[in-house]
Write a protein that holds these residues in place. Sequence first.
Motif, PDB file in Angstrom:
ATOM      1  N   GLU A  14       1.012  -1.089   0.297  1.00 16.97           N
ATOM      2  CA  GLU A  14       0.101   0.228  -0.366  1.00 16.97           C
ATOM      3  C   GLU A  14       1.135   1.467  -0.035  1.00 16.97           C
ATOM      4  O   GLU A  14       0.514   2.007  -0.975  1.00 16.97           O
ATOM      5  N   ILE A  15       2.208   1.424   0.567  1.00 18.31           N
ATOM      6  CA  ILE A  15       2.424   2.309   0.747  1.00 18.31           C
ATOM      7  C   ILE A  15       3.696   2.840  -0.781  1.00 18.31           C
ATOM      8  O   ILE A  15       3.571   3.790  -1.081  1.00 18.31           O
ATOM      9  N   LYS A  16       4.453   1.821  -1.471  1.00 16.64           N
ATOM     10  CA  LYS A  16       4.727   1.287  -2.948  1.00 16.64           C
ATOM     11  C   LYS A  16       3.790   2.306  -3.666  1.00 16.64           C
ATOM     12  O   LYS A  16       3.387   3.077  -4.502  1.00 16.64           O
ATOM     13  N   ASP A  47     -11.775  -2.732   6.294  1.00 17.28           N
ATOM     14  CA  ASP A  47     -11.733  -4.501   6.383  1.00 17.28           C
ATOM     15  C   ASP A  47      -9.989  -3.486   6.023  1.00 17.28           C
ATOM     16  O   ASP A  47      -9.631  -3.009   4.224  1.00 17.28           O
ATOM     17  N   TRP A  48      -8.815  -3.598   6.930  1.00 18.34           N
ATOM     18  CA  TRP A  48      -7.441  -3.377   6.652  1.00 18.34           C
ATOM     19  C   TRP A  48      -6.957  -4.150   5.911  1.00 18.34           C
ATOM     20  O   TRP A  48      -5.505  -4.692   5.391  1.00 18.34           O
ATOM     21  N   ASP A  52      -1.416  -2.566   8.618  1.00 16.94           N
ATOM     22  CA  ASP A  52      -1.177  -1.548   8.806  1.00 16.94           C
ATOM     23  C   ASP A  52      -2.157   0.079   8.995  1.00 16.94           C
ATOM     24  O   ASP A  52      -1.455   0.886   8.304  1.00 16.94           O
ATOM     25  N   ARG A  53      -3.324  -0.317   9.338  1.00 17.88           N
ATOM     26  CA  ARG A  53      -3.981   1.253   9.372  1.00 17.88           C
ATOM     27  C   ARG A  53      -3.525   2.761   9.747  1.00 17.88           C
ATOM     28  O   ARG A  53      -2.522   2.973   8.820  1.00 17.88           O
ATOM     29  N   LEU A  57      -1.983   5.291   6.414  1.00 20.48           N
ATOM     30  CA  LEU A  57      -2.863   7.210   7.031  1.00 20.48           C
ATOM     31  C   LEU A  57      -1.630   7.821   6.997  1.00 20.48           C
ATOM     32  O   LEU A  57      -1.244   8.829   6.949  1.00 20.48           O
ATOM     33  N   HIS A  58      -0.436   7.351   7.891  1.00 25.80           N
ATOM     34  CA  HIS A  58       0.563   8.648   8.203  1.00 25.80           C
ATOM     35  C   HIS A  58       1.053   8.336   6.717  1.00 25.80           C
ATOM     36  O   HIS A  58       1.649   9.722   6.788  1.00 25.80           O
ATOM     37  N   HIS A  59       1.313   7.786   6.137  1.00 28.69           N
ATOM     38  CA  HIS A  59       2.416   7.759   5.485  1.00 28.69           C
ATOM     39  C   HIS A  59       1.330   8.749   3.701  1.00 28.69           C
ATOM     40  O   HIS A  59       1.999   9.747   3.706  1.00 28.69           O
TER      41      HIS A  59
END
Length: 71
Positions: A14-16, A47-48, A52-53, A57-59
């Motif tokens: 997800e970060i990528k 549903d994540w 790690d939600r 979200l922080h990213h």
Amino acid sequence: MAGTAPVAHTTENEIKFLNELGMFTGIAETKETLLEGYIAGAMQRSDWGAMDRTKVLHHARTLHAQQVRPT
């Protein structure tokens, strides 16, 4: 492949995705706008899975802040 469980989408995946958001589309929206939409949608997500939600979200918020105030 039959009989195998699907691989869970991870926090790193997800970060990528967020890092590459808007890079491979022909749409006119800015990365800032796309991140705003992502964050708004993510707030409704229940549903994540294996992600790690908090980290995701922080990213997303960090990337958004960099778009608003480029460093």
